[in-house]
Design a protein around this motif. Sequence first.
Motif, PDB file in Angstrom:
ATOM      1  N   ASN A  26       0.858  -1.188   0.000  1.00  0.00           N
ATOM      2  CA  ASN A  26       0.000   0.000   0.000  1.00  0.00           C
ATOM      3  C   ASN A  26       0.893   1.237   0.000  1.00  0.00           C
ATOM      4  OD1 ASN A  26       0.650   0.743   2.788  1.00  0.00           O
ATOM      5  ND2 ASN A  26      -0.667  -0.964   3.411  1.00  0.00           N
ATOM      6  N   PRO A  27       0.331   2.414  -0.301  1.00  0.00           N
ATOM      7  CA  PRO A  27       1.164   3.618  -0.425  1.00  0.00           C
ATOM      8  C   PRO A  27       1.968   3.943   0.828  1.00  0.00           C
ATOM      9  CG  PRO A  27      -0.966   3.997  -1.443  1.00  0.00           C
ATOM     10  CD  PRO A  27      -1.069   2.671  -0.736  1.00  0.00           C
ATOM     11  N   LEU A  28       1.376   3.730   2.013  1.00  0.00           N
ATOM     12  CA  LEU A  28       2.124   4.009   3.242  1.00  0.00           C
ATOM     13  C   LEU A  28       3.350   3.111   3.348  1.00  0.00           C
ATOM     14  CD1 LEU A  28       0.736   4.671   6.773  1.00  0.00           C
ATOM     15  CD2 LEU A  28       2.562   3.019   6.447  1.00  0.00           C
ATOM     16  N   MET A  29       3.168   1.816   3.060  1.00  0.00           N
ATOM     17  CA  MET A  29       4.295   0.890   3.159  1.00  0.00           C
ATOM     18  C   MET A  29       5.374   1.209   2.134  1.00  0.00           C
ATOM     19  SD  MET A  29       2.386  -2.739   3.938  1.00  0.00           S
ATOM     20  CE  MET A  29       3.891  -3.639   4.326  1.00  0.00           C
ATOM     21  N   HIS A  30       4.982   1.661   0.951  1.00  0.00           N
ATOM     22  CA  HIS A  30       5.984   2.057  -0.039  1.00  0.00           C
ATOM     23  C   HIS A  30       6.807   3.240   0.480  1.00  0.00           C
ATOM     24  CE1 HIS A  30       5.009  -0.612  -3.331  1.00  0.00           C
ATOM     25  NE2 HIS A  30       3.727  -0.300  -3.249  1.00  0.00           N
ATOM     26  N   ALA A  31       6.136   4.224   1.092  1.00  0.00           N
ATOM     27  CA  ALA A  31       6.843   5.380   1.633  1.00  0.00           C
ATOM     28  C   ALA A  31       7.776   4.959   2.763  1.00  0.00           C
ATOM     29  CB  ALA A  31       5.841   6.422   2.121  1.00  0.00           C
ATOM     30  N   GLU A  32       7.263   4.135   3.672  1.00  0.00           N
ATOM     31  CA  GLU A  32       8.079   3.646   4.796  1.00  0.00           C
ATOM     32  C   GLU A  32       9.279   2.850   4.310  1.00  0.00           C
ATOM     33  OE1 GLU A  32       9.110   0.105   7.305  1.00  0.00           O
ATOM     34  OE2 GLU A  32       7.885   0.134   5.497  1.00  0.00           O
ATOM     35  N   GLU A  33       9.055   1.993   3.318  1.00  0.00           N
ATOM     36  CA  GLU A  33      10.134   1.129   2.826  1.00  0.00           C
ATOM     37  C   GLU A  33      11.242   1.931   2.150  1.00  0.00           C
ATOM     38  OE1 GLU A  33       9.955  -2.044  -0.588  1.00  0.00           O
ATOM     39  OE2 GLU A  33       9.224  -2.931   1.297  1.00  0.00           O
ATOM     40  N   ARG A  34      10.868   2.939   1.384  1.00  0.00           N
ATOM     41  CA  ARG A  34      11.907   3.767   0.758  1.00  0.00           C
ATOM     42  C   ARG A  34      12.808   4.403   1.815  1.00  0.00           C
ATOM     43  NH1 ARG A  34       7.799   4.771  -3.227  1.00  0.00           N
ATOM     44  NH2 ARG A  34       6.873   6.406  -1.948  1.00  0.00           N
ATOM     45  N   ALA A  35      12.205   4.885   2.896  1.00  0.00           N
ATOM     46  CA  ALA A  35      12.996   5.510   3.957  1.00  0.00           C
ATOM     47  C   ALA A  35      13.863   4.482   4.671  1.00  0.00           C
ATOM     48  CB  ALA A  35      12.074   6.219   4.949  1.00  0.00           C
ATOM     49  N   MET A  36      13.314   3.309   4.957  1.00  0.00           N
ATOM     50  CA  MET A  36      14.090   2.256   5.628  1.00  0.00           C
ATOM     51  C   MET A  36      15.279   1.829   4.775  1.00  0.00           C
ATOM     52  SD  MET A  36      13.036   0.965   8.707  1.00  0.00           S
ATOM     53  CE  MET A  36      13.060  -0.835   8.802  1.00  0.00           C
ATOM     54  N   LEU A 117      19.820  -5.037  13.255  1.00  0.00           N
ATOM     55  CA  LEU A 117      18.485  -5.401  13.711  1.00  0.00           C
ATOM     56  C   LEU A 117      17.472  -4.550  12.966  1.00  0.00           C
ATOM     57  CD1 LEU A 117      17.243  -6.302  17.196  1.00  0.00           C
ATOM     58  CD2 LEU A 117      15.957  -4.627  15.871  1.00  0.00           C
ATOM     59  N   LEU A 118      16.485  -5.201  12.370  1.00  0.00           N
ATOM     60  CA  LEU A 118      15.445  -4.528  11.611  1.00  0.00           C
ATOM     61  C   LEU A 118      14.109  -4.716  12.310  1.00  0.00           C
ATOM     62  CD1 LEU A 118      16.402  -6.016   8.120  1.00  0.00           C
ATOM     63  CD2 LEU A 118      17.239  -3.872   9.118  1.00  0.00           C
ATOM     64  N   CYS A 119      13.262  -3.705  12.251  1.00  0.00           N
ATOM     65  CA  CYS A 119      11.914  -3.839  12.805  1.00  0.00           C
ATOM     66  C   CYS A 119      11.012  -2.871  12.051  1.00  0.00           C
ATOM     67  CB  CYS A 119      11.895  -3.549  14.306  1.00  0.00           C
ATOM     68  SG  CYS A 119      10.265  -3.810  15.054  1.00  0.00           S
ATOM     69  N   GLY A 120      10.208  -3.411  11.155  1.00  0.00           N
ATOM     70  CA  GLY A 120       9.367  -2.572  10.310  1.00  0.00           C
ATOM     71  C   GLY A 120       7.908  -2.572  10.728  1.00  0.00           C
ATOM     72  N   LEU A 146      20.592  -0.473  14.105  1.00  0.00           N
ATOM     73  CA  LEU A 146      19.201  -0.881  14.265  1.00  0.00           C
ATOM     74  C   LEU A 146      18.342   0.040  13.414  1.00  0.00           C
ATOM     75  CD1 LEU A 146      20.754  -0.860  17.278  1.00  0.00           C
ATOM     76  CD2 LEU A 146      18.632  -2.017  17.921  1.00  0.00           C
ATOM     77  N   LEU A 147      17.495  -0.528  12.579  1.00  0.00           N
ATOM     78  CA  LEU A 147      16.584   0.240  11.740  1.00  0.00           C
ATOM     79  C   LEU A 147      15.166  -0.093  12.147  1.00  0.00           C
ATOM     80  CD1 LEU A 147      18.299  -0.311   8.283  1.00  0.00           C
ATOM     81  CD2 LEU A 147      18.281   1.793   9.610  1.00  0.00           C
ATOM     82  N   VAL A 148      14.435   0.912  12.614  1.00  0.00           N
ATOM     83  CA  VAL A 148      13.083   0.683  13.111  1.00  0.00           C
ATOM     84  C   VAL A 148      12.127   1.697  12.489  1.00  0.00           C
ATOM     85  CG1 VAL A 148      13.858  -0.301  15.293  1.00  0.00           C
ATOM     86  CG2 VAL A 148      13.459   2.149  15.146  1.00  0.00           C
ATOM     87  N   SER A 149      10.915   1.256  12.268  1.00  0.00           N
ATOM     88  CA  SER A 149       9.888   2.166  11.751  1.00  0.00           C
ATOM     89  C   SER A 149       8.576   1.878  12.448  1.00  0.00           C
ATOM     90  CB  SER A 149       9.719   1.987  10.232  1.00  0.00           C
ATOM     91  OG  SER A 149       9.151   0.722   9.932  1.00  0.00           O
ATOM     92  N   ASP A 150       7.714   2.868  12.431  1.00  0.00           N
ATOM     93  CA  ASP A 150       6.363   2.678  12.932  1.00  0.00           C
ATOM     94  C   ASP A 150       5.458   3.699  12.260  1.00  0.00           C
ATOM     95  OD1 ASP A 150       4.403   1.375  14.326  1.00  0.00           O
ATOM     96  OD2 ASP A 150       5.029   2.048  16.309  1.00  0.00           O
ATOM     97  N   PHE A 151       4.169   3.514  12.427  1.00  0.00           N
ATOM     98  CA  PHE A 151       3.226   4.481  11.893  1.00  0.00           C
ATOM     99  C   PHE A 151       3.426   5.814  12.612  1.00  0.00           C
ATOM    100  CE2 PHE A 151       1.600   0.459  10.680  1.00  0.00           C
ATOM    101  CZ  PHE A 151       0.957   0.665   9.469  1.00  0.00           C
ATOM    102  N   HIS A 152       3.347   6.887  11.856  1.00  0.00           N
ATOM    103  CA  HIS A 152       3.607   8.213  12.424  1.00  0.00           C
ATOM    104  C   HIS A 152       2.491   8.602  13.389  1.00  0.00           C
ATOM    105  CE1 HIS A 152       4.750  12.411  12.723  1.00  0.00           C
ATOM    106  NE2 HIS A 152       5.889  12.098  12.121  1.00  0.00           N
ATOM    107  N   PRO A 153       2.849   9.230  14.522  1.00  0.00           N
ATOM    108  CA  PRO A 153       1.814   9.647  15.482  1.00  0.00           C
ATOM    109  C   PRO A 153       0.734  10.537  14.886  1.00  0.00           C
ATOM    110  CG  PRO A 153       3.979   9.774  16.498  1.00  0.00           C
ATOM    111  CD  PRO A 153       4.215   9.474  15.045  1.00  0.00           C
TER     112      PRO A 153
END
Length: 233
Positions: A26-36, A117-120, A146-153
């Motif tokens: 989905n578009p959010l995951m594409h945006a998150e993945e590019r940054a990761m 360590l990855l955590c998406g 360590l690379l971590v992501s989460d949904f933005h607040p």
Amino acid sequence: MADAPVLDPAPAYALWAASYPAHAHNPLMHAEERAMLALMPSRLDGQRVVDAGCGSGRYLRHALARGATALVGVDLSAPMLSRAAASLGDAPAAASIALTEGDLAALPLPDASADVLLCGLAVGHVADLDGVLGEFARVARKGAVLLVSDFHPVGSALGWQRDFRADGQRYAVRHTTHYYSHWHAACVRAGLAIDAVAEPMLDPADIPAGARFDPVALNVPVALVMRLRRFAS
């Protein structure tokens, strides 16, 4: 649209696993993945890679593509781990991949066992941020990335849910909002340094024609992505 029934992560992913792809879908995951991927080392040859909350194996596949051959995926959902195993069936013969069931706040891994360590998009499934980052610090060797992501607040503030459909029914996964100030304080307590931060936004090119979505999403960040480092001493 009415709010969807909210499920805890384990029952939610038991329902979602059968249709959950091993790629950004989905578009959010594409945006998150590019940054990761922009923050991830370009080569992972010889690195011991742990994906905490590996889901269907999305970031394990990216780690393999960057040369990793020693990988461990941990997830609380046995059905999602089955999806990961299927998605990694074409991994190079030289790769050692272990998939194990476990919680982010109680990783079934030895101390100092990860170079990377990855955590998406998984930390928000756990309310205890200190517990999760304490485990990440324990498992990471000194100097590890360590690379971590989460949904933005901001998404929570706008009323967005982490939702999906199964058997014709819409559901949402329970999510705890962790603000950047929470991350900063918890990292200090865990002995982790925040090395880089990204707040990616949607790319209109990723949005399918005719898709229904909140137009505000084009003007705000949709994910919080951080590169952390384990203190060397």
